[in-house]
Design an enzyme around this catalytic site. Sequence first.
Site, PDB file in Angstrom:
ATOM      1  N   ASP A  87     -44.714  -8.760 -34.008  1.00  0.00           N
ATOM      2  CA  ASP A  87     -43.932  -9.422 -35.035  1.00  0.00           C
ATOM      3  C   ASP A  87     -44.276  -8.839 -36.391  1.00  0.00           C
ATOM      4  OD1 ASP A  87     -42.695 -11.116 -33.152  1.00  0.00           O
ATOM      5  OD2 ASP A  87     -44.504 -12.338 -33.111  1.00  0.00           O
TER       6      ASP A  87
ATOM      7  N   HIS B 129     -40.129  -5.085 -31.831  1.00  0.00           N
ATOM      8  CA  HIS B 129     -40.100  -6.513 -32.139  1.00  0.00           C
ATOM      9  C   HIS B 129     -40.184  -7.395 -30.896  1.00  0.00           C
ATOM     10  CE1 HIS B 129     -39.948  -9.797 -34.743  1.00  0.00           C
ATOM     11  NE2 HIS B 129     -39.063  -9.370 -35.621  1.00  0.00           N
TER      12      HIS B 129
END
Lengths: 337, 537
Positions: free
Chosen positions: B514, B510
């Site tokens: 995304d 992350h």
Amino acid sequence: MRDSSSEPTMPELMYREALNQALAEEMERDANVFLIGEEVGRYNGAFKVSQGLLDKFGSARIIDAPISELGFTGLSVGAAAVGLRPVVEMMTWNFAILAMDQIVNNAAKLRHMSGGQLRCPIVFRGPGGAGGRLSSQHSQSLEANYAHFPGLKVIAPATPADAKGMLKSAIRDENPVIMFEGERLYALKGEVPEGEHIVPLGKADVKREGTDVTLITWSRMYYFCMEAAEALAKEGISVEVLDLRTLRPLDEEAILASVRKTNRAVICEEGWALAGIGASVVDLIQSQAFDDLDAPVVRVTGLDVNMSYAANLENATQPDAPKIIAAVKKVLYREGA
Amino acid sequence: MATPIQMPSLSPTMKEGKIVKWLKKEGDKISSGDAIAEVETDKSNLEVEAYDDGYLIQIAVPEGEVATVGAPIGYLGAKGEKVTGGAPVAAAPAAPKAEAPAAKPPEQAPAPAASGAGEGLAILMPSLSPTMKEGKIVKWLKKEGDKVSSGDAIAEVETDKSNLEVEAYDDGTLARITVKEGDMATVGAPIAFLTPKGAKAGTSAPAAAPSAPKPSAAAAPSAPAGGQVVPLRREAAPASGGRLRASPLAKRIAQERGLDISQVRGSGPLGRVVKRDVEQALGQGVAKAPVQAPAAKKVGAPQPEVRAFGARPEPQAVPMSSMRKVIGQRMSEVKPGVPHFYLTVEVEMEAAAKIREEAKALDLKVSVNDIIVKAAAIALRRSPKMNVSLQGDQVLHYGTVDVGIAVAIEDGLITPIIRDADLKGLQAISAESRDMAERARKRALKPAEYTGGSLTVSNLGMYGIDQFIAVINPPQSAILAVGAVAEKAVARDGQVVVRKMMTVTLSGDHRVIDGATGAEYLRELKGLLEHPSRLLF
């Protein structure tokens, strides 16, 4: 295609006529010179290079040989060893593969194997490269094969003037010389100096001066390179065209001088890429002029396939002006490459 | 003088290595390049080479023992020389848990007095957002010597959220700029000094005001202390992971003319500096005034380009944006290490299974996994945002698609990489996978064969696992956990029918990827596997 490299006041001859002139002049000059090959006599040569020579010099010096490449090549090597100066015409270099043993194992090595006691002043000449829809067994550019062997000199003139001057040099040379004549160059016309016109072996020729990139080439590809250079000039790209003319020994000095001037090089050859002449030229440049290079050297070669019969495929497998232009732009990091 | 031979780092994850066998004995003559010992790493057995000539005067770590990376395993020296003094001997036998004598981070430069020194009034990097820890000077709006009034915007600063203007709170003359355009400064650090109205511009303003909790910009060019290289002014560093691309000619001219070639923006492929760039730079006097370096050109993901056969473009390093950095930090706070997120999708495998049957009919060995690897690679090619990895403060955007395949071996797991998997046919992928898996089991893989890439395919379908979550193999940024292909009842056009189904779960890093990017990627992957003819387009 027209050759425009010579002085403008000379007579225009076809490539085959220039060769014929060289043969005739050398045979007149030296009684030891003779021509042997298939159809060189009564038929006046498969490509008419020996037109009229039988009438002029008789069948003792213009010798029609049967289809026996290995035989008449071996006979000629023997003749050279005892003092004559044979010119062996191969109907095409594709057929000369049959005589490879005589050329490579005998002609190239006689001087070495005899400790310098025997000389071998002999010229093997004939057409090479694509012949125009003659398919794969008749359309090979085999220069690299012969250039591989020490003991042989290999030449491939592009223009009629060079063809005459270099054949005369080859006949006078004390060593075996392999001469590639572009099959599709025979009918090409160009200005040829009359009489004694000698072009030394081992000397490349800057056929067009330029500053941005050097195009290195020989034989028929020279014309595509000139075409490309002219098209590129209109875009403001100044191309130097270096015609190697002799492939063994390479004119290292001329290659390096030109690359040091332009800092970029494209090599164009009709033959296959792997182990080609161009590969040796790249090796020379990168080992001797690495610090003068502004971009990696690019090669334009025949495709790595056997030659097609169909005209469109035959053309597609060979270098041409658009491919050379793309390569030049690539080496110049220009858009659209 | 005895020179230590250190345990080299032979894999990206190697911390220590076991001497399996000494290939030279004490007293042997060694030439640079000689293999001197065989070492077992965490991945495979490799040979250690000598980098110098000399005689092996002492073996410090016997066969069978472990040494940490960087610890001396032996000593090279002159014939007959002895290793004397306590130091080398004491440093030699590395206890398995001993800290590697690796570089210590350089001492932090002392924080400057907030008020500055001498007559200067410090202008400090303001905190422009609640999460802002540092800011980048995008542009100075005033130059040294300019008069400044309170309220004047003096600089543009990139924060983790947006670009904002910094205002002066006093009147005076901008005496000295200490943080250059493109450089970072921590919140509270001085970025410039102001000479108050009426006072004379002082020369005693701090010479090297640190801009970040690292050595200052001014101190950066000095040799790295303690062996740790901290390229402070990243923007000025050459692109592509520190490698400077320049033609030999450009390098030669730059050297002859005394030009710092790293300051020249390259116009050739991948930013290569060529003759015309050097000449242009010389014309503009770049040698004296460092300008924005080639890195500036690299911002943004690389465009896919047509590659020459055999050419492998280097990945392009793009400095992390401030926003990306904060996302990275926050994700790491929540989940230490690599902050994962997970996306799961069900894929109908009828069409893919048919490809396998067709291959079988042709006597070709193609597994479901090979088809998945190929689809994963094509999907990566089409989702360049997924084809990245985080390396320090930079995001590497790969120009090639290299996919890892997780291979379970007797005592662990290794992920050999199928290079250019998007360009290879199923047969090639299949053959390469089998060869690499086989060699992985024999621990015969070379480091280059299991490093790089951005994504790994981990398939536990053969164990009958329906669905699982895989852990990312750093520094890659994603992993696909592939379950078994099994017949399931599914609804199609209002009817319940039986279809071959498979579950794929993507774990994404992350910090650099995304959820939406991952979801798009999975949609592409699902589409490719359900309609394999799309692999052709």
